[in-house]
Scaffold this active site. Structure first.
Site, mmCIF file in Angstrom:
data_model
loop_
_atom_site.group_PDB
_atom_site.id
_atom_site.type_symbol
_atom_site.label_atom_id
_atom_site.label_comp_id
_atom_site.label_asym_id
_atom_site.label_seq_id
_atom_site.Cartn_x
_atom_site.Cartn_y
_atom_site.Cartn_z
ATOM 1 C CE1 TYR A 1 0.650 1.784 4.195
ATOM 2 C CE2 TYR A 1 0.976 -0.576 4.433
ATOM 3 C CZ TYR A 1 1.145 0.717 4.901
ATOM 4 O OH TYR A 1 1.826 0.934 6.068
ATOM 5 C CG PHE B 1 -0.045 9.009 5.498
ATOM 6 C CD1 PHE B 1 -0.172 7.793 6.138
ATOM 7 C CD2 PHE B 1 -1.064 9.431 4.653
ATOM 8 C CE1 PHE B 1 -1.297 7.002 5.948
ATOM 9 C CE2 PHE B 1 -2.194 8.652 4.462
ATOM 10 C CZ PHE B 1 -2.303 7.423 5.105
ATOM 11 C CG ASP B 2 3.053 3.878 6.431
ATOM 12 O OD1 ASP B 2 4.275 3.687 6.242
ATOM 13 O OD2 ASP B 2 2.349 3.100 7.091
ATOM 14 C CB ILE C 1 -8.396 2.581 9.612
ATOM 15 C CG1 ILE C 1 -8.021 2.308 8.158
ATOM 16 C CG2 ILE C 1 -7.291 3.314 10.363
ATOM 17 C CD1 ILE C 1 -7.858 3.558 7.309
ATOM 18 C CE1 TYR D 1 -4.819 5.411 12.417
ATOM 19 C CE2 TYR D 1 -4.781 6.163 10.138
ATOM 20 C CZ TYR D 1 -4.410 5.252 11.108
ATOM 21 O OH TYR D 1 -3.634 4.186 10.765
ATOM 22 C CG PHE E 1 -4.896 3.614 2.543
ATOM 23 C CD1 PHE E 1 -3.695 3.557 3.240
ATOM 24 C CD2 PHE E 1 -6.002 4.177 3.160
ATOM 25 C CE1 PHE E 1 -3.607 4.056 4.534
ATOM 26 C CE2 PHE E 1 -5.924 4.668 4.448
ATOM 27 C CZ PHE E 1 -4.722 4.606 5.128
#
Length: 108
Positions: free
Chosen positions: A27, A37-38, A57, A83, A100
């Site tokens: 992902y 962010f990731d 999540i 979140y 994502f």
């Protein structure tokens, strides 16, 4: 509100993860403005988790089971499926809609 799925490339159309299955996923997570962010791809290692049991999540718990093995898609999770008002400081601000790009690599 919830999770939307934008399909990029099809999977096998037959094999779908069920609640409690362990999945391996590549992902890339981005904010609405495109900021990454990731990314499991940047780490060169797929993310492994149980799905549908609250370990990730809600957007993933509800979106990933709709993907078939090998499928690539964008899961767009509204804040209540991500979140929420707390965010995930310092990388995810409060009330953020998250994108994502996911690829379902393996089930169990």
């Amino acid at each position: 509100m919830g999770v939307d799925i934008e399909r990029i490339s099809p999977g096998d159309g037959v094999t779908y993860p069920k609640k409690g299955d362990t999945v391996q996923i590549h992902y890339v997570g981005t904010l609405k403005d495109g900021t990454v962010f990731d990314s499991s791809r940047d780490r060169h290692e797929p993310f492994k988790t149980q799905i549908g049991v609250g370990k990730v999540i809600r957007g993933w718990d509800e979106g990933v089971p709709k993907l078939s093995l090998g499928e690539k898609a964008v899961l767009r999770a509204t804040p209540d499926y991500a979140y929420g008002s707390r965010g995930f400081p310092p990388v995810i601000p409060p009330n953020a809609t998250l994108n994502f790009e996911v690829e379902l690599l393996k089930i169990n």
